[in-house]
Design a protein around this motif. Structure first.
Motif, short mmCIF file in Angstrom:
data_model
loop_
_atom_site.label_atom_id
_atom_site.label_comp_id
_atom_site.label_asym_id
_atom_site.label_seq_id
_atom_site.Cartn_x
_atom_site.Cartn_y
_atom_site.Cartn_z
N PHE A 169 1.11 -0.86 -0.08
CA PHE A 169 -0.39 0.29 -0.33
C PHE A 169 0.65 1.19 -0.31
O PHE A 169 2.05 1.11 0.66
N LEU A 170 0.51 1.99 -1.04
CA LEU A 170 1.46 3.44 -1.71
C LEU A 170 0.65 4.35 -1.21
O LEU A 170 -0.66 5.23 -1.57
N GLY A 171 1.09 5.42 0.78
CA GLY A 171 -0.01 6.23 1.06
C GLY A 171 0.02 7.33 0.21
O GLY A 171 0.80 7.39 -0.02
N ASN A 172 -0.45 8.22 0.67
CA ASN A 172 -1.31 9.36 0.47
C ASN A 172 0.85 10.12 0.11
O ASN A 172 0.55 11.17 0.59
N ILE A 173 1.49 9.98 -0.90
CA ILE A 173 3.02 10.47 -1.00
C ILE A 173 3.38 10.77 -2.40
O ILE A 173 2.28 11.20 -3.14
N ASP A 174 4.21 11.65 -2.51
CA ASP A 174 4.42 12.30 -3.68
C ASP A 174 4.55 11.54 -4.59
O ASP A 174 5.12 10.15 -4.28
N ALA A 287 -8.43 1.44 4.00
CA ALA A 287 -7.69 0.83 3.33
C ALA A 287 -7.23 -0.26 4.36
O ALA A 287 -6.58 -1.10 3.75
N GLY A 288 -6.32 0.10 5.72
CA GLY A 288 -5.26 -0.34 6.56
C GLY A 288 -6.50 -2.30 6.83
O GLY A 288 -5.16 -3.39 6.34
N GLY A 289 -7.63 -1.87 7.01
CA GLY A 289 -8.67 -3.29 7.12
C GLY A 289 -8.49 -3.98 5.77
O GLY A 289 -9.14 -5.42 5.73
N PHE A 290 -9.01 -3.35 4.10
CA PHE A 290 -8.93 -3.90 3.04
C PHE A 290 -8.00 -4.44 2.64
O PHE A 290 -7.87 -6.13 2.71
N MET A 291 -6.74 -3.86 2.91
CA MET A 291 -5.43 -4.76 2.60
C MET A 291 -4.98 -5.69 3.37
O MET A 291 -4.31 -6.67 3.48
N GLY A 292 -5.13 -5.38 5.03
CA GLY A 292 -4.99 -6.53 5.89
C GLY A 292 -6.02 -7.27 5.98
O GLY A 292 -4.90 -8.91 5.75
N HIS A 304 -13.30 -12.30 -1.75
CA HIS A 304 -12.32 -11.58 -0.83
C HIS A 304 -13.02 -9.70 -0.65
O HIS A 304 -12.64 -9.64 0.45
N LEU A 305 -12.51 -9.47 -1.83
CA LEU A 305 -11.92 -8.49 -1.87
C LEU A 305 -13.31 -7.50 -1.04
O LEU A 305 -13.23 -6.96 -0.66
N ARG A 307 -15.67 -8.52 0.69
CA ARG A 307 -15.32 -9.08 2.19
C ARG A 307 -14.06 -8.18 3.35
O ARG A 307 -14.09 -7.42 4.53
N ALA A 308 -12.91 -7.59 2.32
CA ALA A 308 -12.23 -6.64 2.67
C ALA A 308 -12.34 -5.55 2.99
O ALA A 308 -12.24 -4.65 3.47
N LEU A 309 -13.18 -5.54 1.69
CA LEU A 309 -14.20 -3.90 1.32
C LEU A 309 -14.97 -3.62 2.57
O LEU A 309 -14.56 -2.57 3.20
N VAL A 310 -15.86 -4.22 3.59
CA VAL A 310 -16.44 -4.00 4.39
C VAL A 310 -16.02 -4.24 5.59
O VAL A 310 -15.58 -3.34 6.34
N TYR A 311 -14.62 -4.92 6.12
CA TYR A 311 -14.03 -5.37 6.69
C TYR A 311 -13.00 -3.30 6.81
O TYR A 311 -12.73 -3.18 7.73
N GLY A 312 -12.92 -3.32 6.10
CA GLY A 312 -12.37 -1.08 6.16
C GLY A 312 -13.02 -0.42 6.18
O GLY A 312 -12.73 0.60 7.13
N SER A 313 -14.99 -0.86 5.99
CA SER A 313 -16.18 -0.05 6.39
C SER A 313 -15.49 0.15 7.81
O SER A 313 -16.15 1.00 9.03
N VAL A 314 -16.03 -1.29 8.66
CA VAL A 314 -15.56 -1.53 9.94
C VAL A 314 -15.24 -0.56 10.47
O VAL A 314 -14.56 0.18 11.30
N MET A 315 -13.20 -1.08 10.08
CA MET A 315 -12.10 -0.49 10.95
C MET A 315 -11.83 0.99 10.56
O MET A 315 -11.70 2.34 11.80
#
Lengths: 351, 351
Positions: A169-174, A287-292, A304-305, A307-315
């Motif tokens: 995951f490339l966070g919001n940087i240059d 993003a952490g919940g999703f990628m995690g 899986h993607l 469920r990952a999105l739901v975990y993203g929203s949960v987190m």
């Protein structure tokens, strides 16, 4: 007797020959099984110890004011929110930079979690600082001050042990730095990035190169429209997909998120909280919940993607309950699962 | 012989007596069944011909400008959008007022549909007129002109045949009129209403009386916050529920809608269209789909309400595809079902 003995011994020899042949056969088979077993154990160990989720982003100090109060110089930044959140699902490696003012008491936040900080560089100077406030409409922050400090000359150095990370995951940087990192992990199975208006308008050509190199973009709704020039969500997603990422995830704040991959679309709402105290870090926690979740299961199938999105929203929903990382640092596993079930109850209907 | 005959005839008599007793018994049972059957047939006939959905609202002329074009003096108004949409599910009775300028060519829009216009009053003067425009952010209309005309002295007259309507929708009109209508239909199984900022600030006491009398409020998100004084969706819904309606449905424009009843919450997204040409009437089309589906099945269980909300969002998505009622007047039944299935595909996930 002698004959009988000979016969017996011949029978016994033949039996013994049979036995040894059978033993050899069993051993041969077992050794295949053993080899299989050993390789499985090796893979499990290797997988267990090989951290395969890497985040590159900012570790910062935030000063935040919301209608619910304020907090001064609390640890934040995209990599911090992402790592703490993803660590509930899988080990995380962090590449970021802090200044001399980021002390042991701040590093302690990450301790006791499967977060590897060997890629966290300490540079002379001060840590990146952001000061912002939210009005009663918690959907957008107003930036009052940004001090880049050590972040200004940040050149992410990826430790050798991180180079075979499967998920990135490339966070919001240059975007130049994002691409630099991406190129060093060509074997990543899923590389996702975030970006913002500052880079969309400031470094459009560089951003396009980064987008062409990633599998997924996780972006705010307004910025998705800005980047694509399209007015509807569907056209914005298609426009961004044409730039490279096959997966586009649009973060919509209190309205949840929307996922696009090929012809498939999936909506997840935001959890309806009684109170939102501080929206800072919600997107990176998402993003952490999703990628995690994806890295934990090593599976990028659509089921899986989703469920990952739901975990993203949960987190993300936990992130905004308190200021900064406060709530994220003390979630119970059961709370995560309960909220996940709540999402099913809030979205499913019988056809 | 004689004795034998007598015996036979005695037996025969006894048999005949038994037979007739059995016949009487069967007839008695059958007549009960027949009575049941007849009453069932009567109920089915009565239900089939008895229109049980009533809408009271505006029938208007709209002049609309959006980034996709403009339309002058096209038929619109809450009752029009509601009736046309709901008519895909069930017969609808309309109570509204038009002026002398609302001609046969305009009334023709409602023809060939199960829409009863015997409650549509024609008054001396001009029809209610609204002129508005949308910028590229299609979420909010800017009102350029409102001419109440005949609507100024509108006093809804409910035809006697409508008074036993089981389902009632009170479009966005003066809460005094809404309450006046509601009181005339005390036996309605589900009475829902809409309202807006104009009444929330202009007639708060009257609006509260109306809210105390209905089962459901269907309201825009911004107006839900304004009405409740709460900042989060959850608190806004709870605040409104405390005023009376046990069901609160918050319309969120391009973000769909959210339903609250007791502890139950349900989210439905908006269908992600490539192009939104004219958002006018989306909210009333949502209400029409929702109430139409409920009235069709005569069932207010939560499973039905959830499906009804999805049909609401389906119908709203058709409404915005073209200007005014254009698209709503030519939807195929199959298109509605296909889009309903699309909603399932866009929201469900495996646990």
């Amino acid at each position: 007797m002698a004959t009988a003995k000979r016969h017996r011994s011949a029978r016994s020899w033949r039996r013994s020959e049979k036995c040894s042949t059978a033993f050899v056969e069993i051993f041969r088979q077992e050794s295949v099984n053993l080899a299989r077993l050993l390789s499985l154990v090796f893979i499990l160990f290797w997988k267990g110890f090989n951290v395969s989720l890497l985040v590159v982003g900012s570790v910062a100090f935030d000063s935040i004011r919301t209608p619910y109060g304020q907090a001064e110089m609390i640890p934040g930044g995209s990599a911090s929110y992402f790592a703490v959140t993803a660590s509930y699902f899988t080990p995380v490696n962090v590449v970021a930079v802090v200044g001399e003012d980021f002390g042991e008491q701040h590093l302690r936040l990450f301790q006791g979690r499967p977060i590897d900080l060997s890629g966290l560089e300490r540079a002379p100077g001060k840590t990146f600082l952001w000061r912002g406030e939210y009005s009663s409409d918690m959907n957008e922050a107003r930036t009052l001050e940004t001090q880049l400090n050590v972040f200004e000359s940040f050149a992410p150095k990826i430790p050798a042990a991180y180079l075979d990370s499967e998920f990135l995951f490339l966070g919001n940087i240059d975007p130049v730095l994002q691409l630099h990192v991406r190129k060093q992990l060509p074997r990543a199975r899923l590389a996702a990035c975030d970006t913002m208006n500052f880079w969309i308008t400031g470094k459009p050509a560089e951003l396009k190169k980064t987008l062409a190199s990633v599998d997924a973009l996780i972006i705010n709704e307004g910025e998705a429209r800005m980047l694509s020039g399209a007015d509807t969500l569907r056209r914005a997603a298609a426009g961004i997909q044409s730039l490279g990422p096959r997966i586009v995830i649009v973060k919509r704040g209190e309205h949840g998120a929307c996922f696009f991959e090929g012809k498939s679309i999936f909506f997840v709402p935001a959890f309806p909280l009684e109170e939102v105290r501080d929206p800072t870090g919600a997107g990176d926690s998402f993003a952490g919940g999703f990628m995690g979740y994806i890295a934990r299961h090593g599976n990028t199938s659509e089921a899986h993607l989703r469920r990952a999105l739901v975990y993203g929203s949960v987190m993300a929903s936990f992130a905004v309950e308190q200021f900064g990382l406060e709530r994220l640092l003390r979630i119970e596993r059961q709370e995560i699962e309960e909220r996940f079930q709540d999402f099913k109850a809030m979205t499913h209907f019988d056809v």
